[in-house]
Scaffold this motif. Sequence first.
Motif, PDB file in Angstrom:
ATOM      1  N   ASP A   1       0.847  -1.193   0.000  1.00 32.89           N
ATOM      2  CA  ASP A   1       0.000   0.000   0.000  1.00 32.89           C
ATOM      3  C   ASP A   1       0.881   1.241   0.000  1.00 32.89           C
ATOM      4  OD1 ASP A   1      -2.191   1.590   0.032  1.00 32.89           O
ATOM      5  OD2 ASP A   1      -2.757   1.187   2.113  1.00 32.89           O
ATOM      6  N   PHE A   2       1.566   1.464  -1.115  1.00 34.04           N
ATOM      7  CA  PHE A   2       2.407   2.642  -1.250  1.00 34.04           C
ATOM      8  C   PHE A   2       1.522   3.885  -1.394  1.00 34.04           C
ATOM      9  CE2 PHE A   2       5.783  -0.185  -3.425  1.00 34.04           C
ATOM     10  CZ  PHE A   2       6.318  -0.524  -2.187  1.00 34.04           C
ATOM     11  N   PRO A   3       2.019   5.056  -0.955  1.00 35.98           N
ATOM     12  CA  PRO A   3       1.209   6.285  -1.086  1.00 35.98           C
ATOM     13  C   PRO A   3       1.008   6.656  -2.543  1.00 35.98           C
ATOM     14  CG  PRO A   3       3.450   6.793  -0.360  1.00 35.98           C
ATOM     15  CD  PRO A   3       3.310   5.308  -0.292  1.00 35.98           C
ATOM     16  N   LEU A   4      -0.233   6.829  -2.943  1.00 40.49           N
ATOM     17  CA  LEU A   4      -0.550   7.162  -4.330  1.00 40.49           C
ATOM     18  C   LEU A   4      -0.224   8.630  -4.596  1.00 40.49           C
ATOM     19  CD1 LEU A   4      -3.989   5.328  -4.699  1.00 40.49           C
ATOM     20  CD2 LEU A   4      -1.735   4.530  -5.412  1.00 40.49           C
ATOM     21  N   GLY A   5       0.398   8.886  -5.745  1.00 42.16           N
ATOM     22  CA  GLY A   5       0.699  10.253  -6.125  1.00 42.16           C
ATOM     23  C   GLY A   5       1.852  10.873  -5.369  1.00 42.16           C
ATOM     24  N   HIS A   6       2.642  10.048  -4.686  1.00 43.36           N
ATOM     25  CA  HIS A   6       3.790  10.558  -3.939  1.00 43.36           C
ATOM     26  C   HIS A   6       4.993   9.683  -4.226  1.00 43.36           C
ATOM     27  CE1 HIS A   6       6.325  11.886  -0.550  1.00 43.36           C
ATOM     28  NE2 HIS A   6       5.563  12.956  -0.526  1.00 43.36           N
ATOM     29  N   HIS A   7       6.173  10.291  -4.268  1.00 46.47           N
ATOM     30  CA  HIS A   7       7.352   9.493  -4.583  1.00 46.47           C
ATOM     31  C   HIS A   7       7.669   8.507  -3.459  1.00 46.47           C
ATOM     32  CE1 HIS A   7       9.259  13.169  -2.636  1.00 46.47           C
ATOM     33  NE2 HIS A   7       9.715  12.186  -1.881  1.00 46.47           N
TER      34      HIS A   7
ATOM     35  N   PHE B   1       7.364  -8.145  -9.754  1.00 48.31           N
ATOM     36  CA  PHE B   1       6.397  -7.962  -8.680  1.00 48.31           C
ATOM     37  C   PHE B   1       5.390  -6.874  -9.078  1.00 48.31           C
ATOM     38  CE2 PHE B   1      10.337  -9.416  -6.678  1.00 48.31           C
ATOM     39  CZ  PHE B   1       9.876 -10.553  -6.041  1.00 48.31           C
ATOM     40  N   ARG B   2       4.125  -7.233  -8.992  1.00 46.35           N
ATOM     41  CA  ARG B   2       3.049  -6.301  -9.313  1.00 46.35           C
ATOM     42  C   ARG B   2       2.307  -5.973  -8.028  1.00 46.35           C
ATOM     43  NH1 ARG B   2      -0.118  -8.023 -14.577  1.00 46.35           N
ATOM     44  NH2 ARG B   2      -0.693  -5.822 -14.339  1.00 46.35           N
ATOM     45  N   ALA B   3       2.630  -4.785  -7.494  1.00 44.20           N
ATOM     46  CA  ALA B   3       2.121  -4.393  -6.189  1.00 44.20           C
ATOM     47  C   ALA B   3       0.739  -3.770  -6.306  1.00 44.20           C
ATOM     48  CB  ALA B   3       3.086  -3.400  -5.535  1.00 44.20           C
ATOM     49  N   GLN B   4      -0.155  -4.242  -5.470  1.00 47.94           N
ATOM     50  CA  GLN B   4      -1.505  -3.698  -5.355  1.00 47.94           C
ATOM     51  C   GLN B   4      -1.757  -3.351  -3.891  1.00 47.94           C
ATOM     52  OE1 GLN B   4      -3.523  -2.978  -7.785  1.00 47.94           O
ATOM     53  NE2 GLN B   4      -2.294  -3.891  -9.428  1.00 47.94           N
ATOM     54  N   PRO B   5      -2.530  -2.319  -3.578  1.00 50.87           N
ATOM     55  CA  PRO B   5      -3.302  -1.467  -4.495  1.00 50.87           C
ATOM     56  C   PRO B   5      -2.508  -0.308  -5.094  1.00 50.87           C
ATOM     57  CG  PRO B   5      -3.736  -0.836  -2.238  1.00 50.87           C
ATOM     58  CD  PRO B   5      -2.814  -2.015  -2.167  1.00 50.87           C
ATOM     59  N   ALA B   6      -1.188  -0.295  -4.898  1.00 50.49           N
ATOM     60  CA  ALA B   6      -0.385   0.844  -5.351  1.00 50.49           C
ATOM     61  C   ALA B   6      -0.203   0.873  -6.860  1.00 50.49           C
ATOM     62  CB  ALA B   6       0.991   0.806  -4.683  1.00 50.49           C
ATOM     63  N   CYS B   7      -0.404  -0.267  -7.538  1.00 50.60           N
ATOM     64  CA  CYS B   7      -0.172  -0.374  -8.976  1.00 50.60           C
ATOM     65  C   CYS B   7       1.262   0.046  -9.301  1.00 50.60           C
ATOM     66  CB  CYS B   7      -1.166   0.460  -9.762  1.00 50.60           C
ATOM     67  SG  CYS B   7      -1.191   0.055 -11.543  1.00 50.60           S
ATOM     68  N   PHE B   8       2.211  -0.613  -8.621  1.00 46.54           N
ATOM     69  CA  PHE B   8       3.639  -0.324  -8.804  1.00 46.54           C
ATOM     70  C   PHE B   8       4.333  -1.633  -9.156  1.00 46.54           C
ATOM     71  CE2 PHE B   8       8.013   0.371  -7.471  1.00 46.54           C
ATOM     72  CZ  PHE B   8       8.264   1.682  -7.871  1.00 46.54           C
ATOM     73  N   ASN B   9       5.029  -1.657 -10.308  1.00 47.52           N
ATOM     74  CA  ASN B   9       5.680  -2.875 -10.801  1.00 47.52           C
ATOM     75  C   ASN B   9       7.192  -2.732 -10.704  1.00 47.52           C
ATOM     76  OD1 ASN B   9       3.087  -3.854 -11.650  1.00 47.52           O
ATOM     77  ND2 ASN B   9       3.268  -2.579 -13.482  1.00 47.52           N
ATOM     78  N   PHE B  10       7.865  -3.744 -10.150  1.00 43.29           N
ATOM     79  CA  PHE B  10       9.312  -3.659  -9.988  1.00 43.29           C
ATOM     80  C   PHE B  10       9.964  -5.034 -10.095  1.00 43.29           C
ATOM     81  CE2 PHE B  10       7.587  -4.354  -5.772  1.00 43.29           C
ATOM     82  CZ  PHE B  10       8.490  -5.187  -5.134  1.00 43.29           C
ATOM     83  N   MET B  11      11.277  -5.026 -10.374  1.00 41.88           N
ATOM     84  CA  MET B  11      12.066  -6.250 -10.504  1.00 41.88           C
ATOM     85  C   MET B  11      13.395  -6.068  -9.781  1.00 41.88           C
ATOM     86  SD  MET B  11      11.510  -7.283 -14.527  1.00 41.88           S
ATOM     87  CE  MET B  11      12.269  -8.913 -14.303  1.00 41.88           C
ATOM     88  N   THR B  12      14.012  -7.207  -9.423  1.00 41.92           N
ATOM     89  CA  THR B  12      15.361  -7.220  -8.855  1.00 41.92           C
ATOM     90  C   THR B  12      16.188  -8.240  -9.610  1.00 41.92           C
ATOM     91  OG1 THR B  12      14.514  -6.659  -6.642  1.00 41.92           O
ATOM     92  CG2 THR B  12      16.739  -7.577  -6.771  1.00 41.92           C
ATOM     93  N   VAL B  13      17.397  -7.846 -10.047  1.00 43.80           N
ATOM     94  CA  VAL B  13      18.326  -8.770 -10.699  1.00 43.80           C
ATOM     95  C   VAL B  13      19.703  -8.604 -10.068  1.00 43.80           C
ATOM     96  CG1 VAL B  13      17.053  -8.749 -12.882  1.00 43.80           C
ATOM     97  CG2 VAL B  13      18.937  -7.154 -12.548  1.00 43.80           C
TER      98      VAL B  13
END
Length: 380
Positions: A12-18, A188-200
């Motif tokens: 649950d990342f803050p929406l509209g904020h970095h 990783f597809r984070a919800q409800p933040a709608c933030f997608n990220f990967m680690t390599v």
Amino acid sequence: MVKIVEKQVQLDFPLGHHLHCLIAQIPNRLQRRDHLFTLVDAEEQWRLVRSVLDLVAEGSGNLKRLHFLMFPETSVPLSRFDDLLNIIDERFRPNTVTMFGLEQIRLEQYRALLRRFEEDNAEALDCVERDIDSGDILGMPVNWCCIAIKERDGRLRVFLEAKTHPFRGEEFLDKDHDLYRGRHFYLFRAQPACFNFMTVICLDYLYRDLYSSNIKQIIDHADRLFFTMRQSLDALFVIQCNPKPEHRSYREVLSGFYGEFLEDTPGVRETVTVFGNCSDESEIEGVRCQSCYGVSFVVISARHKMSPFQDREFASDDFEGAPVCRLRFGTGTRLYYFNLPLYHELDPRSSRVPLKVHSVLRWTDDAGWVKVGDGEGQVL
């Protein structure tokens, strides 16, 4: 071909904020034992890692707002794996992602860990089982990392990845002792933040051959997200133990990644790419260099606005003419705390800078981690 496995996680990342990221640029001192790279002093290394974990758990300053914590590859002692997970589970705040590399292990041990965390790693375990079924490879070394995600309800999820391509110190004339090549990446597809990220891990970002490329796989997958769902890859984290952090190959791949030289790449156009390396106090047996580690950096598209800047602890540039904006850090043992910029291109407000460095901390034997003051450190 490396398989990209999508995983739904509840963040649950803050929406509209970095968002906020901390790179722990700490030293690695590694030696080879029985064809494995292990830490010279595991307990000393754990004390340093533990000090960072305690700092994050206490949340001093604005560290309570931390979302992503990065340690270098091979930086965490295997014997302290459970201790680290327990600290994250018991003391870290929800909506926190911790990425760290551990000492090398045998494939047999790696499979056992995948089985232990099979609920989150079933696809990865299936890839390993198919490889094992094809030959006697249980003794092969594995360079691996963990992505520990504490979801919004406090649930801890543990994801494991194996490095897909070794550096020269990890390859041997004896094929049985060559490094095992991982077969999967997690998206990783984070919800409800709608933030997608990967680690390599390090060279996974560069791996290319005549028929396939890890980085092209990532771009193509992100493009499919864009064209089917109008989503994109928001962040790509690369954990390193790299004696050549600014090798020309990284610049070339970044140029293709952001420059659209071969194909349109809307899925990664606004991706923030974070390279977290070990510090210049690192020593790796068999790898000779002088002050060649460090230089963790953050890259965004040149569509953003970031003017050249020079400071004692960090600088901004375009990575020798690449179509990017880069925030480049120094080489010492440091903690770098900064924001991941929001999606936007050129901002009409001339004072707006997309990347902000919140704080830089250095290690002292007496006081632990302290903020770097003006006039300290060497000019980059």
